[in-house]
Design a protein around this motif. Structure first.
Motif, mmCIF file in Angstrom:
data_model
loop_
_atom_site.group_PDB
_atom_site.id
_atom_site.type_symbol
_atom_site.label_atom_id
_atom_site.label_comp_id
_atom_site.label_asym_id
_atom_site.label_seq_id
_atom_site.Cartn_x
_atom_site.Cartn_y
_atom_site.Cartn_z
ATOM 1 N N CYS A 116 0.840 -1.207 0.000
ATOM 2 C CA CYS A 116 0.000 0.000 0.000
ATOM 3 C C CYS A 116 0.875 1.257 0.000
ATOM 4 C CB CYS A 116 -0.948 -0.014 1.196
ATOM 5 S SG CYS A 116 -2.430 0.996 0.955
ATOM 6 N N HIS A 169 3.023 2.375 2.279
ATOM 7 C CA HIS A 169 3.238 3.110 3.531
ATOM 8 C C HIS A 169 4.734 3.297 3.827
ATOM 9 C CE1 HIS A 169 -1.069 1.869 5.069
ATOM 10 N NE2 HIS A 169 -1.081 2.407 3.877
ATOM 11 N N GLU A 179 -2.741 1.293 10.134
ATOM 12 C CA GLU A 179 -3.787 1.941 9.327
ATOM 13 C C GLU A 179 -4.643 0.878 8.649
ATOM 14 O OE1 GLU A 179 -6.286 3.387 6.547
ATOM 15 O OE2 GLU A 179 -4.625 2.180 5.836
ATOM 16 N N GLU A 180 -3.986 -0.163 8.137
ATOM 17 C CA GLU A 180 -4.725 -1.193 7.378
ATOM 18 C C GLU A 180 -5.785 -1.865 8.235
ATOM 19 O OE1 GLU A 180 -4.584 -1.537 4.300
ATOM 20 O OE2 GLU A 180 -2.639 -0.758 3.657
ATOM 21 N N HIS A 187 -2.196 -2.939 -2.875
ATOM 22 C CA HIS A 187 -2.567 -4.210 -2.215
ATOM 23 C C HIS A 187 -2.319 -5.425 -3.104
ATOM 24 C CE1 HIS A 187 -5.224 -2.629 1.338
ATOM 25 N NE2 HIS A 187 -4.251 -1.778 1.019
HETATM 26 ZN ZN LIG Z 1 -3.984 -0.149 2.156
#
Ligand SMILES: [Zn+2]
Ligand SMILES: [Zn+2]
Length: 400
Positions: A100, A102, A135-136, A370
């Motif tokens: 994602c 991050h 966060e996920e 993802h």
């Molecule tokens: Zn994500």
């Protein structure tokens, strides 16, 4: 501050090195010991005094020498439980992957931390750096709020950046959404049916939970099609149904679970109530009982109107008119359907979520976020670092 982008480009090698280390050591949820140790060490090396305010949640402050407000910049640090399928020199050595992006956010905010240190005497107020876990799993933002991330000093406005890959616009493009609801609230539900088991040849002696599940499944689709206005955006998905073990036995119990995405609090409440009424009503008409467990994930993410206008202006001044676009150009006018737990912050202070192009289809970045083959163009990193630092410095200067 127009030299911030040039300064960020000079830091590129360091930002890329940080990103690759974090990528290689991808960790998930709020269990980020390698990542947080690395981030803290880098911050301390720049002269910061980072504090871990909750598990794997780090805060550091820049500025504070001149009076003024406080602007928060957020980067999330967690990866996904995906095994990476890219062949990279810095391919993840864990069973997790930064699919994602991050790792990009964390290294961009570390880059911004250096830029802010370089200009610390000029900051008219305080910049709060928020390095967030989980966060996920939609856990981290709320955990950091509960640990006081918005207090001492009190945060007046906030911004986050999310990179995007596999998109139609070139790397380095900044996409800013219109003010209002940007992404949906995400909630979950479980429905547990208690019937009465028995012999498959004697259904009259039993209460069949599978039959009840089937009726509930069909009826829940009617909420969307018959009870919600056609213009509303809603997703109601049942992702799991379980009951029974063999063909000639009626089981005692059954189970289903699903997720709901909504773009307004009214619709969110309405669906929650109707889901419960329909499930319990159908179960009782078929002589079974239903227990509905509803879990609130995160609220809608909203962008503040005034902050949005200001961020458009500062970004165009730094990056040029063509590099800064309206988010609707990326989404084809539709709202984003993924949820983002920065929404918890957006409920409490004016916020904007910014999207940063980090790999277009034309540049060979074919996979979406993802995906086990998702990859990101590192040329976006200096833009992201400059975007973070410039937004904070300019907002504080213009909102004394
Ligand atoms: Zn994500
Ligand atoms: Zn993300």
């Amino acid at each position: 501050m127009s030299n911030l982008l040039e300064e960020a480009k000079m830091l590129s090698d360091v930002i890329v090195k940080n990103r690759r280390y974090i990528h290689e050591n991808a960790e998930t949820h709020n269990n980020l010991p390698i990542t947080t140790t690395y981030v803290s060490e880098k911050l301390i090396g720049m002269g910061y005094a980072p504090v871990e305010i909750c598990q794997s949640g780090i805060v550091a402050l820049a500025g504070g020498k001149k009076p003024g407000k406080t602007f928060l910049l957020r980067a999330d640090m967690d990866a996904l439980p995906i095994v990476e399928e890219n062949e990279l020199k810095f391919k993840s050595i864990t069973q997790n992957m930064h699919a994602c992006g991050h790792d990009m956010h964390t290294s961009m905010l570390l880059g911004a931390a250096q830029l802010l240190k370089n200009h610390e005497d000029e900051i008219e107020g305080t910049v709060k750096l928020m390095f967030q876990p989980a966060e996920e799993t939609l856990w981290g933002a709320n955990a950091m709020i509960e640990a006081g991330v918005l207090d001492n000093p009190k945060v007046d406005a906030a911004m986050m950046i999310h990179v995007a890959s596999g998109i139609p616009v070139p790397t380095g493009t900044i996409a800013i959404p219109e003010a209002g609801v940007v992404s949906p609230a995400a909630d979950w539900f479980e429905i547990k049916i208690a019937g009465k088991g028995g012999h498959g040849a004697m259904p009259n002696m039993a209460v069949d939970p599978i039959n009840v599940l089937a009726h509930i499944h069909t009826a829940l689709q009617e909420i969307n099609s018959r009870e919600i206005a056609p213009g509303e955006n809603v997703a109601l998905t049942i992702g799991q149904i379980r009951a029974g073990n063999t063909s000639n036995v009626i089981p005692d119990t059954g189970f289903m679970s699903g997720t709901i995405r909504t773009y307004s609090n009214d619709v969110r409440e309405f669906i929650k109530n109707r889901l419960t009424e329909i499930a319990t009503g159908i179960a009782s008409s078929f002589r079974a009982t239903a227990e509905v467990v509803y879990t609130k994930g995160c609220p809608c993410l909203t962008s503040d109107e005034d902050l949005t206008k200001q961020i458009f202006k500062y970004s165009k001044e730094l990056f040029g008119e063509d590099r800064v676009i309206d988010m609707s150009k990326l989404t084809g006018g539709k709202k984003m359907s993924g949820s983002e737990d920065f929404a918890f912050i957006s409920e409490l202070v004016p916020t904007v979520m910014v999207s940063l192009g980090a790999g277009s289809i034309d540049e060979g970045y074919l996979f979406p976020l993802h995906h086990p083959k998702a990859s990101f163009n590192e040329n976006a990193l200096s833009t992201g670092a400059a975007m973070y630092a410039n937004t904070a410095i300019e907002w504080l200067k213009n909102n004394k």
